[in-house]
Design a protein around this motif. Structure first.
Motif, short mmCIF file in Angstrom:
data_model
loop_
_atom_site.label_atom_id
_atom_site.label_comp_id
_atom_site.label_asym_id
_atom_site.label_seq_id
_atom_site.Cartn_x
_atom_site.Cartn_y
_atom_site.Cartn_z
N PRO A 165 1.05 -1.47 -0.38
CA PRO A 165 -0.04 0.00 0.06
C PRO A 165 0.73 0.92 -0.18
N TYR A 166 1.67 1.23 -0.85
CA TYR A 166 2.77 2.84 -0.86
C TYR A 166 1.64 3.71 -2.18
N GLN A 167 1.07 3.28 -2.55
CA GLN A 167 0.65 4.15 -3.74
C GLN A 167 -0.86 5.18 -2.66
N THR A 168 -1.09 5.87 -2.84
CA THR A 168 -2.01 6.51 -1.93
C THR A 168 -2.27 7.71 -2.43
N PRO A 169 -3.21 7.96 -2.87
CA PRO A 169 -3.81 9.83 -3.00
C PRO A 169 -3.42 10.73 -2.75
N THR A 170 -2.52 10.74 -1.87
CA THR A 170 -1.61 11.76 -1.71
C THR A 170 -0.90 12.16 -2.42
N ASN A 171 0.42 11.19 -2.86
CA ASN A 171 1.40 10.78 -3.39
C ASN A 171 1.32 10.32 -5.71
N ILE A 172 -0.62 10.57 -5.56
CA ILE A 172 -0.19 9.66 -6.70
C ILE A 172 -0.18 10.88 -8.03
N TYR A 173 0.15 12.00 -7.70
CA TYR A 173 0.54 12.62 -8.96
C TYR A 173 2.65 12.16 -8.80
N PHE A 174 2.26 12.06 -8.04
CA PHE A 174 4.19 11.91 -8.00
C PHE A 174 4.33 10.66 -8.73
N TRP A 175 4.07 9.38 -8.58
CA TRP A 175 4.01 7.77 -9.56
C TRP A 175 3.57 8.67 -10.65
N LEU A 176 2.45 9.23 -11.11
CA LEU A 176 2.22 9.52 -12.73
C LEU A 176 3.72 10.44 -13.14
N LEU A 177 3.91 11.32 -12.91
CA LEU A 177 5.06 12.02 -13.27
C LEU A 177 6.17 11.17 -13.50
N MET A 178 6.47 10.11 -12.63
CA MET A 178 7.76 9.62 -13.32
C MET A 178 7.66 8.45 -14.04
N ASP A 179 5.80 7.92 -14.26
CA ASP A 179 5.30 6.96 -15.04
C ASP A 179 5.72 7.63 -16.51
N TYR A 180 4.60 9.00 -16.54
CA TYR A 180 4.85 9.51 -18.37
C TYR A 180 6.39 9.58 -18.50
N THR A 181 6.68 10.45 -17.50
CA THR A 181 8.36 10.52 -18.07
C THR A 181 9.14 9.69 -18.77
N CYS A 182 8.85 8.37 -17.63
CA CYS A 182 9.56 7.03 -18.33
C CYS A 182 9.27 6.72 -19.55
N ASP A 183 7.72 6.94 -19.81
CA ASP A 183 6.73 6.49 -21.34
C ASP A 183 7.58 7.89 -21.82
N LEU A 184 7.73 8.62 -22.12
CA LEU A 184 8.56 9.91 -22.69
C LEU A 184 10.33 9.51 -23.65
N ILE A 185 10.55 9.00 -22.38
CA ILE A 185 11.93 7.67 -22.63
C ILE A 185 11.97 7.43 -23.61
N TYR A 186 11.26 6.75 -23.13
CA TYR A 186 10.09 5.25 -24.88
C TYR A 186 10.20 5.91 -25.92
N LEU A 187 9.04 7.24 -26.38
CA LEU A 187 8.79 7.59 -27.13
C LEU A 187 10.04 7.82 -27.79
N LEU A 188 10.98 8.65 -27.40
CA LEU A 188 12.04 9.14 -27.99
C LEU A 188 13.39 8.10 -28.56
N ASP A 189 13.14 7.23 -27.74
CA ASP A 189 13.77 6.31 -28.72
C ASP A 189 13.38 5.58 -29.59
N ILE A 190 12.36 5.38 -29.61
CA ILE A 190 11.67 5.08 -30.94
C ILE A 190 11.81 5.78 -31.79
N LEU A 191 10.93 7.48 -31.23
CA LEU A 191 11.08 8.35 -32.94
C LEU A 191 12.43 8.56 -33.29
N ILE A 192 13.49 8.89 -32.85
CA ILE A 192 14.54 9.69 -32.40
C ILE A 192 15.43 8.59 -33.06
N PHE A 193 15.78 7.71 -32.04
CA PHE A 193 17.72 6.68 -31.83
C PHE A 193 17.14 6.04 -32.68
#
Length: 596
Positions: free
Chosen positions: A133-161
């Motif tokens: 139970p480490y994902q709570t409504p109070t820190n959900i935005y932190f988890w989502l920010l890191m998740d979508y940062t990783c998704d952005l790295i995945y996307l740049l790897d596909i489109l550019i590299f």
């Protein structure tokens, strides 16, 4: 008399002119050799000015020509003018490469590091967020920010590299932009990259932020294995990284098992039985401790009570035995590969010691053999360099030999002026030999069949009545034994004793190998023969003798003027510089001044 004097003076002038023509012709040949072979050095060449050298301006004035452009710099002092940082300009003017070599480009390896970090974030934290139970409504935005940062790295790897990676087709390196893009779109890597970016996040609006919906992000495992391959290729001690990676595999399996144990405990009810987690203390640490005891089968665990607990524990035991045996086998392979050279060295030394003990070799000789083994292994990392290069093609062996030995051999005066390709062929024939302190490299009077080039260490040339007087100490880059190598007709005996002063690493060139090389380079063979004759003359010259009748002289000494001609010239002194003899005397003075 006048006619004879005029004819004599013209003969002298013609002789001097012929000598000057001969000198100019020799200089022309030297320049021609310099143009055809850049390794040829000339004493007459003047050093070129450094590009960084700036002309000195005249006193009180500006320098002529273009004024030097003032170099941009950045200073934080208030007394200086603020200017842009140089790295900012380089960053603004940077252009991304149109194609990337995945095998040698370090920037691509650095980018793979970031991709692997994003992949590890998903692999390690998705199970934790799902089970604990480490994902709570109070820190959900932190988890989502890191998740979508990783998704952005995945996307740049596909489109550019990935669309700019070079590939080999039919033996050719393809760097065309369209071809690289099509090759990536047809590859299995593209299918997995698209699959790992499935937009399952839209289900958040229906089922909430469930970390299991991000499980496809863990399918980008091909980038992880590619990063391992590229990183091991550039590391000098890759086995250290392999040990760390294998340890990480074990820790990750324990990590997943701890997450499953907490999920099973929550499913059964925390503290409902003695087997499940009781909910006290740090949940992750206590579950991880249980996972370690289970997978390593240490024992001492509470017995399961329900059918679900029994099945779960059985699967844990089976998985633990299998995973732990695989980890131990892989660790053994990694350590074995890292110490393969050391094992080979120990086996060779043990076999040699066993052989010497069988034939009762004296202890002094055995100690010298052991010392040779120790020094050779620690200085070179191997006992025989040729064993390492035997699997490489001839061109690659030549490239390695040039990088290792060319700087030393090119400084040898004996081979200066020879064909460069002959030097390259000779580099492949050099053999590295290690001599211990006080070892005789060669002895006076023995037949010489090798030439020696000092790579490291020092050797001493001994002589004198007792043969123990140090005549000269030779340092790295020096050559000896070349007289025996080049001499013919019985002149190939050693002329002095040479002893290793300390540990000396020498290159040896065999006479047979040199003769096989010189067959294909007749011009270099003539040059070496000429140098050998000159060296033999210098060696056989008696002490105190400045020259021999056969020594080559660039400009021979001027012949004495005949006495009768001197009297005629003296008589012209009373004629106040009139007549043909006076003019001839003036010409001879000019000629003498030119000669000086």
């Amino acid at each position: 008399r006048i006619g004879s004097a005029t004819s004599l003076s013209s003969t002298i002038i013609n002789t001097r002119l012929q000598e000057l023509v001969k000198l100019f012709r020799e200089r022309t040949e030297k320049v021609k050799e310099k143009l055809t072979d850049p390794d040829v050095t000339s004493d007459d060449e003047s050093p070129t000015a450094s590009p960084a050298a700036a002309p000195v301006p005249p006193p009180g004035g500006e320098p002529e020509g273009d004024k030097p452009v003032e170099q941009e710099h950045y200073c934080e002092m208030l007394c200086c003018t603020f200017k842009q940082r140089p790295w900012l300009d380089r960053l603004k003017n940077y252009q991304f490469p149109s194609s990337i070599d995945p095998l040698t480009n370090l920037m691509y390896v650095l980018w793979l590091f970031f991709v692997v970090m994003a992949w590890n974030w998903n692999c390690w934290l998705i199970p934790v967020r799902w089970a604990f139970p480490y994902q709570t409504p109070t820190n959900i935005y932190f988890w989502l920010l890191m998740d979508y940062t990783c998704d952005l790295i995945y996307l740049l790897d596909i489109l550019i590299f990935q669309t700019r990676l070079q590939f080999v087709q039919g033996g050719d390196v393809i760097s065309d932009k369209k071809a690289m893009k099509e090759n990536y779109l047809r590859s299995q890597r593209f299918k997995m990259d698209v699959l790992c970016l499935l937009p399952l996040d839209f289900f958040y609006f229906k089922v909430g932020v469930n970390p299991l919906l991000r499980f496809p992000r863990c399918l980008k495992y091909m980038a992880f294995f590619e990063f391992n391959s590229r990183l091991e290729a550039i590391l000098s001690k890759a086995y250290v990284y392999r040990v760390i990676r294998t340890t990480a595999y074990l820790l990750y399996s324990l990590h997943v098992n701890s997450c499953l144990y907490y999920w099973a405990s929550a499913y059964e009810g925390l503290g409902s039985t003695t087997w499940v987690y009781d909910g006290e203390g740090n949940s992750y640490i206590r579950c991880y401790y249980w996972a370690v005891k289970t997978l390593i089968t240490i024992g001492g665990l509470p017995d399961p009570k329900t059918l679900f607990e029994i099945v779960f524990q059985l699967l844990n035991y089976f998985t633990g035995v299998f995973a732990f045996s695989v980890m131990i086998g892989q660790m053994r392979d990694v350590v074995g590969a890292a110490t393969a050279g050391q094992t080979y060295y120990r086996s060779c030394m043990d076999s040699t010691i066993k052989y010497m003990n069988f034939y009762k070799i004296p202890k002094t000789v055995q100690n010298r053999v052991k010392t040779w083994y120790e020094y050779t292994w620690h200085s070179q990392g191997m006992l025989d360099e040729s064993e390492l290069l035997v699997q490489l093609p001839d061109k690659m062996r030549l490239d390695i030999a040039i990088e290792v030995n060319y700087n030393i051999v090119s400084k040898v005066a004996l081979f200066q002026g020879c064909d460069r390709q002959m030097i390259f062929d000779m580099l492949k024939r050099l053999k590295s030999v290690v001599y211990l302190p006080n070892d005789y490299v060669c002895k006076k009077g023995e037949i010489g069949r090798e030439m020696y080039i000092i790579q490291a260490g020092q050797v001493q040339v001994l002589g004198g009545p007792d043969g123990k007087t140090v005549l000269v100490t030779l340092k790295p880059g020096s050559v000896f034994g070349e007289i025996s190598l080049l001499a013919a007709g019985g002149g190939n005996r050693r002329t002095a004793n040479v002893v290793a002063h300390g540990f000396a690493n020498l290159f040896i060139l065999d006479k047979k190998d040199l003769n096989e090389i010189l067959v294909h380079y007749p011009e270099s063979q003539k040059l070496l023969r000429k140098k050998a004759k000159k060296m033999l003359k210098t060696t056989n010259k008696p002490k105190g003798e400045k020259g021999a009748p056969g020594d080559a002289v660039i400009i021979p000494p001027k012949a004495d003027t005949p006495k009768l001609f001197q009297a005629a010239l003296a008589a012209t002194g009373r004629m106040a510089g009139r007549g043909p003899l006076a003019q001839l005397r003036w010409r001879l003075k000019e000629l003498k001044a030119m000669q000086v």
